[in-house]
Design a protein around this motif. Structure first.
Motif, PDB file in Angstrom:
ATOM      1  N   GLU A   9      52.590 -19.788 -23.148  1.00  0.00           N
ATOM      2  CA  GLU A   9      52.798 -21.111 -22.570  1.00  0.00           C
ATOM      3  C   GLU A   9      53.483 -20.944 -21.206  1.00  0.00           C
ATOM      4  O   GLU A   9      54.636 -20.493 -21.149  1.00  0.00           O
ATOM      5  CB  GLU A   9      53.687 -21.911 -23.515  1.00  0.00           C
ATOM      6  N   GLU A  11      54.856 -22.940 -18.819  1.00  0.00           N
ATOM      7  CA  GLU A  11      56.083 -23.658 -18.481  1.00  0.00           C
ATOM      8  C   GLU A  11      57.289 -23.111 -19.247  1.00  0.00           C
ATOM      9  O   GLU A  11      58.345 -22.852 -18.677  1.00  0.00           O
ATOM     10  CB  GLU A  11      55.875 -25.162 -18.727  1.00  0.00           C
ATOM     11  N   LEU A  12      57.079 -22.923 -20.582  1.00  0.00           N
ATOM     12  CA  LEU A  12      58.184 -22.393 -21.392  1.00  0.00           C
ATOM     13  C   LEU A  12      58.573 -20.994 -20.936  1.00  0.00           C
ATOM     14  O   LEU A  12      59.757 -20.665 -20.842  1.00  0.00           O
ATOM     15  CB  LEU A  12      57.783 -22.350 -22.865  1.00  0.00           C
ATOM     16  N   ARG A  14      58.211 -19.742 -17.989  1.00  0.00           N
ATOM     17  CA  ARG A  14      58.911 -19.835 -16.705  1.00  0.00           C
ATOM     18  C   ARG A  14      60.383 -20.173 -16.924  1.00  0.00           C
ATOM     19  O   ARG A  14      61.284 -19.539 -16.375  1.00  0.00           O
ATOM     20  CB  ARG A  14      58.246 -20.908 -15.838  1.00  0.00           C
ATOM     21  N   GLN A  15      60.605 -21.207 -17.813  1.00  0.00           N
ATOM     22  CA  GLN A  15      61.984 -21.633 -18.068  1.00  0.00           C
ATOM     23  C   GLN A  15      62.827 -20.489 -18.619  1.00  0.00           C
ATOM     24  O   GLN A  15      63.941 -20.236 -18.144  1.00  0.00           O
ATOM     25  CB  GLN A  15      61.983 -22.781 -19.079  1.00  0.00           C
ATOM     26  N   PRO A 102      61.581 -27.332 -30.329  1.00  0.00           N
ATOM     27  CA  PRO A 102      62.322 -27.005 -29.113  1.00  0.00           C
ATOM     28  C   PRO A 102      63.696 -26.430 -29.442  1.00  0.00           C
ATOM     29  O   PRO A 102      64.242 -26.690 -30.487  1.00  0.00           O
ATOM     30  CB  PRO A 102      62.457 -28.367 -28.440  1.00  0.00           C
TER      31      PRO A 102
END
Lengths: 224, 463
Positions: A9, A11-12, A14-15, A102
């Protein structure tokens, strides 16, 4: 810590990469299981963060392969499946910890640090906090001539908070670590317990602060 | 209609056999009655014509051979037992008579009914006597010399015929009855036995995860069709359950991942911002995201529990251990609310249950009890063995339940009227409790306590 993240994933991924860099841990990010296996064979890592649902293979079977090859690197599963059976399956496959999405960033960090510590067998026997001395073996807090009576769960809570000093630990994490409960019991049980512990520790001037951060959790700080 | 004639508890083969027996007996009796009437009428006609024939024959014998000739022939007759002969003058004076012992009891008339004028005039009569079971057919004829010849014949032969016919009819009737019981046997084998096997299969279906289907080998086509229809329905339910399971997994993944992305960014914002109000808003949003995550999980568990698609992770668990650690967890929160939370004493029990789900179910009940009980109240958790399973009860001294709400509170999204606006929740707690109990093959319920408050229970059968 030298970390390997396996997550498809973007975005995850990257975070997590940004967070870990901020926290000062170098992180290498792989997006498929095959690539992850390759880098695990090439290089040694302190902890692996592994997403269960990968495009080319299942995280569980990746770990099984890894363990068959004799790689003992601690693995933390990151998954959207919260059922007991999935968690049991993950741990049975050879995983070391399990975090459902999450998640709170500091919980991830706390878990990674715990895994790393466990791998390095670093267990202190006692600790000084202001005027107080904490005996980890006898599970006793003595502040000068006085001693504070802690019930087993309170001691356990203190240990978890102290092991992750300075980290904001979510309620969910404390429930799991202290009570082995993987759901929110609704009633503010953690809050009540933290208040009780706070009262017991702050009174004798131990220089200990257990702070509540709204929306995030509890943090253990020493004033000294 | 017939079902009202006998008690419900009589098994249906017995009912059918009784009904068949009744019908057969009524039929035989009806047939016998009509045959008796018809045969008696015929035999009476036969007897009368025999009397006429014999009378003419004996009068001819008398004319030709006189009294002696007639007597000779009469004695040579085979049926001397039920035939009688008498010769009288025109005024009724008996000249000669031949009456066998069996026929002595009949009162012979002095005179004929009709006045016999000329030679060859005849009269026929029937005589019965109260002390005689038989009937006498009697004929008289005026002879050439003015005397009257009487000839009598009892109906004993006719009665023997009738008795013989009746005997054969009974035999035929009972044989027919035996044959007519074949449908009962067929009914038991092809109808009742498959139905009983259906009942056994249906009982087995109540066990969660059971894959039992109705089987009807050798049953009647209608029952086979029924089994097929039911099995198709069950297959569809199973397919639907599987689909639901995969949808659940998909939903969990699809919702959790975006929630994780949002949460990550929000947390970053919370930590980086210097604006106190923005941080406060972010903190509130983080709480909401955590609540939404919990809600997604609760909904998945409830849905799965309803359709028995909940994958139980059963472990041998000490129930008293589970409850005491749960009570210990809630005690600080209960004390904060100035409530007394106690755990009843009982025998040690081990159950093969999904430890985590059962903990969650009981903690939901405790959460409710703590939320609805006013300060100074009491909450008590207890357990007791029930067969190889157990019943866990949570009692409180809160406001109790409105009688109308006793059942509806278990429905999704329904909150009891005692729910205070300040308590958050979607009304999913109790339906989760019931789903978890049902996934274990048990149930959950609640009622008001005597003296105020409510009692909630979870029944978990032994596995």
């Amino acid at each position: 810590m030298n970390l390997l993240l396996v997550e498809d994933e973007p975005e995850l991924g990257r975070q997590v990469a940004v967070w870990m860099n901020d926290a000062g841990h170098p992180l290498h990010w792989e997006k498929t299981g095959t690539q992850a296996l390759a880098s695990l064979r090439q290089q040694s890592w302190d902890v692996v963060i592994l997403d269960v649902g990968l495009p080319d293979m299942d995280g569980f079977s990746l770990v099984q392969k890894l363990r068959r090859d004799g790689v003992r690197t601690p693995v933390l599963f990151l998954t959207a499946r919260a059922e007991v059976s999935d968690r049991v399956r993950g741990l049975a496959a050879g995983g070391d910890d399990y975090l459902t999405k999450p998640f709170a960033f500091e919980e991830l960090l706390a878990r990674l640090e715990a895994l790393n510590r466990r791998a390095n067998n670093h267990v202190p026997t006692h600790r000084r906090l202001g005027k107080c001395r904490l005996d980890f073996v006898r599970r006793r807090v003595s502040c000068g001539p006085e001693s504070v009576e802690l019930q087993p769960r309170e001691w356990c809570l203190l240990e978890v908070l102290m092991n992750h000093e300075g980290r904001v630990l979510p309620k969910k994490f404390l429930l799991e670590q202290v009570w082995d409960i993987h759901f929110d019991p609704g009633t503010n049980v953690v809050d009540a317990m933290v208040c009780r512990l706070r009262r017991k520790l702050e009174m004798p001037g131990s220089g200990v602060l257990i702070e509540t951060i709204r929306g995030k959790g509890y943090v253990f700080k020493t004033l000294a | 209609m017939f079902s009202k004639l006998w008690p419900e508890r009589l098994p249906s083969p017995w009912r059918l056999a009784l009904l068949m027996g009744l019908i057969v007996i009524v039929n035989i009796l009806l047939i016998l009655t009509f045959v008796r009437i018809a045969v008696s009428q015929d035999m009476r006609l036969v007897d009368r014509s025999r009397v006429t024939d014999d009378l003419i024959e004996y009068s001819v014998l008398y004319t030709n051979g006189g009294l002696n000739g007639m007597k000779k022939v009469f004695h040579a007759s085979q049926h001397i037992d039920w035939n009688a002969l008498r010769l009288t003058t025109a005024y009724g004076k008996v000249i000669h008579e031949e009456i066998p012992a069996e026929m002595k009891g009949f009162p012979w008339p002095e005179q004929t009914v009709k006045f016999l004028l000329e030679a060859g005039d005849m009269d026929l009569m029937e005589i019965s006597s109260p002390d005689q079971p038989l009937r006498l057919h009697l004929g008289a004829i005026r002879l050439w010399d003015g005397n009257t010849l009487w000839f009598g014949r009892s109906d004993i032969q006719a009665r023997r015929h009738l008795a013989n016919i009746e005997r054969h009819l009974w035999f035929a009737g009972l044989t027919a009855a035996l044959i007519s019981f074949l449908p009962v046997v067929w009914y038991m084998h092809d109808v009742l036995r498959p139905i009983q096997s259906f009942i056994v299969s249906a009982e087995r279906m109540r066990v969660p995860g059971s894959n039992t289907r109705l089987r009807a080998p050798g049953a009647i086509p209608e029952l086979k069709a029924l089994a097929n229809v039911v099995n198709t329905g069950l297959d569809q339910i199973r397919a639907l359950t599987r689909e639901l399971q995969s949808t659940n997994d998909f939903l969990a993944h699809e919702l959790r991942t975006p929630l994780a992305r949002v949460r990550g960014n929000l947390e970053h914002f919370h930590d980086q911002t210097d604006n106190e109000m923005a941080r406060e808003a972010a903190a509130r949003s983080l709480e909401e995201i955590d609540r939404a995550t919990q809600l997604v999980q609760t909904l998945l568990t409830i849905r799965a529990g309803d359709h028995v698609a909940l994958r139980l992770h059963r472990q041998v668990t000490s129930l008293d251990g589970l409850l005491s650690s749960l009570v210990e967890l809630f005690i600080p929160a209960a004390e904060d609310r100035r409530l007394t939370l106690t755990l009843g004493t009982g025998l040690s029990l081990t159950l093969n249950v999904d430890r985590e789900l059962l903990t969650q179910a009981v903690s939901n009940l405790l959460d409710n009890a703590l939320a609805y009980t006013h300060a100074g109240g009491e909450v008590k958790v207890s357990w007791m063995g029930e067969g190889t399973g157990a019943v866990i009860t949570v009692e409180d001294t809160g406001p109790g339940l409105h009688p109308e709400e006793l059942e509806v509170i278990w429905d999704r999204y329904v909150r009891g009227s005692a729910a205070r606006p300040k308590t958050s929740g979607m009304g999913l707690g109790l339906s989760l409790v019931r789903s978890i109990a049902m996934a274990h093959g048990g149930n959950a319920g609640g009622q008001n306590r005597e003296g105020g408050g409510a009692t909630f229970w979870i029944y978990i059968p032994g596995a």
